[in-house]
Design an enzyme around this catalytic site. Structure first.
Site, mmCIF file in Angstrom:
data_model
loop_
_atom_site.group_PDB
_atom_site.id
_atom_site.type_symbol
_atom_site.label_atom_id
_atom_site.label_comp_id
_atom_site.label_asym_id
_atom_site.label_seq_id
_atom_site.Cartn_x
_atom_site.Cartn_y
_atom_site.Cartn_z
ATOM 1 N N GLU A 45 0.864 -1.176 0.000
ATOM 2 C CA GLU A 45 0.000 0.000 0.000
ATOM 3 C C GLU A 45 0.901 1.227 0.000
ATOM 4 O O GLU A 45 1.614 1.475 0.967
ATOM 5 C CB GLU A 45 -0.899 0.002 1.234
ATOM 6 C CG GLU A 45 -1.715 1.275 1.405
ATOM 7 C CD GLU A 45 -2.365 1.395 2.776
ATOM 8 O OE1 GLU A 45 -2.532 2.536 3.252
ATOM 9 O OE2 GLU A 45 -2.697 0.349 3.368
ATOM 10 N N ARG A 49 0.946 10.358 0.397
ATOM 11 C CA ARG A 49 1.419 11.408 1.296
ATOM 12 C C ARG A 49 2.612 12.172 0.734
ATOM 13 O O ARG A 49 3.071 13.134 1.347
ATOM 14 C CB ARG A 49 1.821 10.810 2.650
ATOM 15 C CG ARG A 49 0.696 10.099 3.372
ATOM 16 C CD ARG A 49 1.159 9.587 4.721
ATOM 17 N NE ARG A 49 0.147 8.784 5.381
ATOM 18 C CZ ARG A 49 0.287 8.250 6.590
ATOM 19 N NH1 ARG A 49 1.418 8.430 7.253
ATOM 20 N NH2 ARG A 49 -0.675 7.526 7.116
ATOM 21 N N LYS A 133 -10.880 -0.725 7.078
ATOM 22 C CA LYS A 133 -9.625 -0.442 7.765
ATOM 23 C C LYS A 133 -9.970 0.095 9.156
ATOM 24 O O LYS A 133 -10.843 0.955 9.288
ATOM 25 C CB LYS A 133 -8.831 0.597 6.981
ATOM 26 C CG LYS A 133 -7.611 1.152 7.710
ATOM 27 C CD LYS A 133 -6.886 2.149 6.831
ATOM 28 C CE LYS A 133 -5.724 2.798 7.558
ATOM 29 N NZ LYS A 133 -4.925 3.661 6.673
#
Length: 224
Positions: A45, A49, A133
């Site tokens: 993943e 960012r 999640k």
């Protein structure tokens, strides 16, 4: 066509850990993916960012097809479109809104919308979403909190992320409502900065071995 649920696919492949990576330099994405695959974790993943994130996803999707590459920290419909356009094969968000969920579901790829409370999980269940999640896992109550949710919300399955370590992962993985855990310890920033792919491969191999001896019970659970 409805995409295959991500956690179900990872459980079926005996992949207990979803490596969460922050890529500062896209040039390192391909050797990183190959190191994870060699260590037995053919998935990563890439968090959205950094400016390099989309290029990293694009490179791995093109050059390491055996690695299931996805995008994390997806926060908007634009982020969904950019990630899927770059080749992301799944999407992970830190939280969820109605608009973001609409965009993720319309993308056609598996998604893990983020929750941290029972009410948020219920809202997703009302929308037919069963895989989520759990973030930030440790700060939001940890394994004890997820264990408490298994009774009233047995159909929900979680990928706890946020503060999960090699030491705490087994406790999460022993729960019937956990499909896998997400962690940054498999690809630590120091190893990425040093291009220490041997260390990443070793950490991935140890993480992949977390399946050994962990059994799950309960409805809808899998053995890993």
């Amino acid at each position: 066509m409805t995409p295959e649920p991500l956690l179900a696919a990872l459980s079926a492949s005996a992949v207990p850990v979803l490596p969460v990576v922050v890529v500062e330099d896209a040039a390192g994405a391909v050797p990183l993916a190959r190191a994870l695959v060699a260590g037995g974790l053919p998935v990563m993943e890439v968090t959205l960012r950094t400016p390099a994130a989309l290029d990293a996803i694009r490179a791995v999707a093109a050059e390491v097809p055996e690695c299931l590459v996805g995008a994390g920290t997806v926060r908007s419909a634009r982020g969904v479109a950019d990630a899927v356009g770059a080749g992301a094969r799944f999407l992970v968000s830190p939280g969820c809104t109605g608009g973001l969920l609409d965009a993720m579901e319309a993308s056609g790829v598996p998604c893990l919308p983020g929750v941290s409370t029972a009410s948020e999980a219920l809202a997703l269940l009302e929308r037919g979403v069963r895989e989520m999640k759990f973030f930030p896992a440790q700060a939001a109550g940890g394994a004890a909190y997820l264990s408490a949710l298994a009774g009233p919300l047995p159909e929900a399955r979680f990928c706890p992320t946020g503060g999960v370590t090699a030491g705490s992962a087994r406790e999460y993985l022993s729960l019937p409502n956990v499909g896998c855990v997400g962690g940054t310890w498999v690809a630590p920033p120091a190893a990425l900065a040093a291009r220490d792919w041997t260390r990443v491969e070793s950490l991935a191999r140890a993480a992949a071995g977390l399946c050994a001896g962990v059994r799950r019970g309960g409805a809808g659970s899998a053995q890993v």
